[in-house]
Write a protein that holds these residues in place. Structure first.
Motif, PDB file in Angstrom:
ATOM      1  N   THR A 114      45.450  24.625  67.818  1.00 31.68           N
ATOM      2  CA  THR A 114      45.826  25.013  66.457  1.00 31.68           C
ATOM      3  C   THR A 114      44.565  25.264  65.638  1.00 31.68           C
ATOM      4  O   THR A 114      43.583  24.523  65.756  1.00 31.68           O
ATOM      5  N   ALA A 115      44.600  26.318  64.818  1.00 36.41           N
ATOM      6  CA  ALA A 115      43.500  26.581  63.890  1.00 36.41           C
ATOM      7  C   ALA A 115      44.092  26.934  62.531  1.00 36.41           C
ATOM      8  O   ALA A 115      45.107  27.640  62.460  1.00 36.41           O
ATOM      9  N   TYR A 116      43.475  26.432  61.483  1.00 34.20           N
ATOM     10  CA  TYR A 116      43.891  26.769  60.118  1.00 34.20           C
ATOM     11  C   TYR A 116      42.832  27.705  59.570  1.00 34.20           C
ATOM     12  O   TYR A 116      41.638  27.457  59.715  1.00 34.20           O
ATOM     13  N   LEU A 153      56.743  33.620  60.495  1.00 34.20           N
ATOM     14  CA  LEU A 153      55.890  34.254  61.510  1.00 34.20           C
ATOM     15  C   LEU A 153      55.282  35.539  60.959  1.00 34.20           C
ATOM     16  O   LEU A 153      55.991  36.438  60.510  1.00 34.20           O
ATOM     17  N   LEU A 154      53.949  35.623  61.003  1.00 37.48           N
ATOM     18  CA  LEU A 154      53.245  36.795  60.475  1.00 37.48           C
ATOM     19  C   LEU A 154      52.758  37.729  61.589  1.00 37.48           C
ATOM     20  O   LEU A 154      52.784  38.949  61.442  1.00 37.48           O
ATOM     21  N   GLU A 197      46.311  30.330  53.162  1.00 39.99           N
ATOM     22  CA  GLU A 197      46.029  29.714  54.464  1.00 39.99           C
ATOM     23  C   GLU A 197      47.131  29.992  55.476  1.00 39.99           C
ATOM     24  O   GLU A 197      48.316  29.979  55.128  1.00 39.99           O
ATOM     25  N   VAL A 198      46.712  30.253  56.725  1.00 42.85           N
ATOM     26  CA  VAL A 198      47.672  30.451  57.816  1.00 42.85           C
ATOM     27  C   VAL A 198      47.385  29.450  58.934  1.00 42.85           C
ATOM     28  O   VAL A 198      46.298  28.858  58.998  1.00 42.85           O
ATOM     29  N   ILE A 207      50.628  33.436  64.560  1.00 38.86           N
ATOM     30  CA  ILE A 207      50.067  33.118  63.235  1.00 38.86           C
ATOM     31  C   ILE A 207      51.238  33.009  62.266  1.00 38.86           C
ATOM     32  O   ILE A 207      52.053  33.937  62.153  1.00 38.86           O
ATOM     33  N   CYS A 208      51.337  31.860  61.598  1.00 40.50           N
ATOM     34  CA  CYS A 208      52.446  31.601  60.668  1.00 40.50           C
ATOM     35  C   CYS A 208      51.904  31.194  59.305  1.00 40.50           C
ATOM     36  O   CYS A 208      50.794  30.670  59.196  1.00 40.50           O
ATOM     37  N   LYS A 209      52.740  31.420  58.294  1.00 36.81           N
ATOM     38  CA  LYS A 209      52.468  30.811  56.989  1.00 36.81           C
ATOM     39  C   LYS A 209      52.703  29.317  57.100  1.00 36.81           C
ATOM     40  O   LYS A 209      53.357  28.850  58.045  1.00 36.81           O
TER      41      LYS A 209
END
Ligand SMILES: CCCCC/C=C\C/C=C\C/C=C\C/C=C\CCCC(=O)SCCNC(=O)CCNC(=O)[C@H](O)C(C)(C)COP(=O)(O)OP(=O)(O)OC[C@H]1O[C@@H](n2cnc3c(N)ncnc32)[C@H](O)[C@@H]1OP(=O)(O)O
Length: 153
Positions: A37-39, A124-125, A96-97, A117-119
């Protein structure tokens, strides 16, 4: 994992996560058993059309979070052989995602990966399916850089 690889000076110039790359994204990661996971918060310098992140850089986020999962799991680098991206909604500058990378399946050295990649609310973006080839050798710097050429004047 061979931690000495992570302290390698060349690796610290990775565009996505290298701490020494002044133009880089400086991504940081959390590794679990089944995912990485990455923010990340897109900044104005990452923009394409006003207010939205450049699609090529969205691809970097997906490529990196999947590649990092595999590196953490294998202790060896892997090269992206193929990546297919579905851009569903824009990534907004300043918002932030959450990027997530997982392994789907593998055949030999070739591993199929999924990235999302999600909000923060879960929307889902963007998502990717990729193929990454695990390699045994340590990637080498270009001959020019090794000879001290190719740096900025
Ligand atoms: C200087 C020191 C630095 C130290 C760094 C050390 C460690 C790093 C530390 C941490 C890393 C952490 C995280 C990493 C995070 C992100 C990762 C970023 C990844 C990248 O940013 S990476 C750059 C972009 N990427 C490339 O630069 C790849 C260029 N490319 C190649 O390097 C080759 O192309 C390669 C290796 C991919 C394959 O080459 P190869 O010679 O090993 O294999 P070959 O071609 O023979 O294929 C064997 C079998 O795979 C099948 N196959 C091949 N490709 C396929 C495809 N696309 N789809 C379906 N099947 C495919 C064939 O059909 C055959 O199948 P079969 O055997 O059944 O016939």
């Amino acid at each position: 994992m061979d931690k000495s690889l992570l302290n390698n000076n060349e690796y610290s110039w990775c565009f996505a996560c290298g701490k020494d790359n002044p133009s880089g994204l400086h991504m940081r990661f959390e590794i679990d058993d089944d995912k990485c996971t990455a923010y990340f918060t897109p900044r104005r310098e990452h923009q394409s059309y006003p207010g939205r992140m450049h699609g090529g850089l969205v691809a970097v986020l997906l490529d990196e979070v999947t590649g990092n999962y595999l590196f953490a799991k294998e202790g060896k680098p892997s090269y992206t052989a193929k990546i297919e991206i579905r851009y569903r909604q824009p990534l907004a500058i300043g918002e932030e995602v959450v990027c997530t990378g997982r392994e789907l399946k593998r055949k030999g050295r070739m591993v199929e990966m999924q990235g999302t990649i999600c909000k923060k609310d879960g929307t889902l973006l963007a998502e990717c399916l990729s193929k990454m080839m695990i390699v045994d050798e340590t990637p080498q710097p270009s001959r020019k850089l090794a000879a001290g050429e190719g740096e900025e004047e």
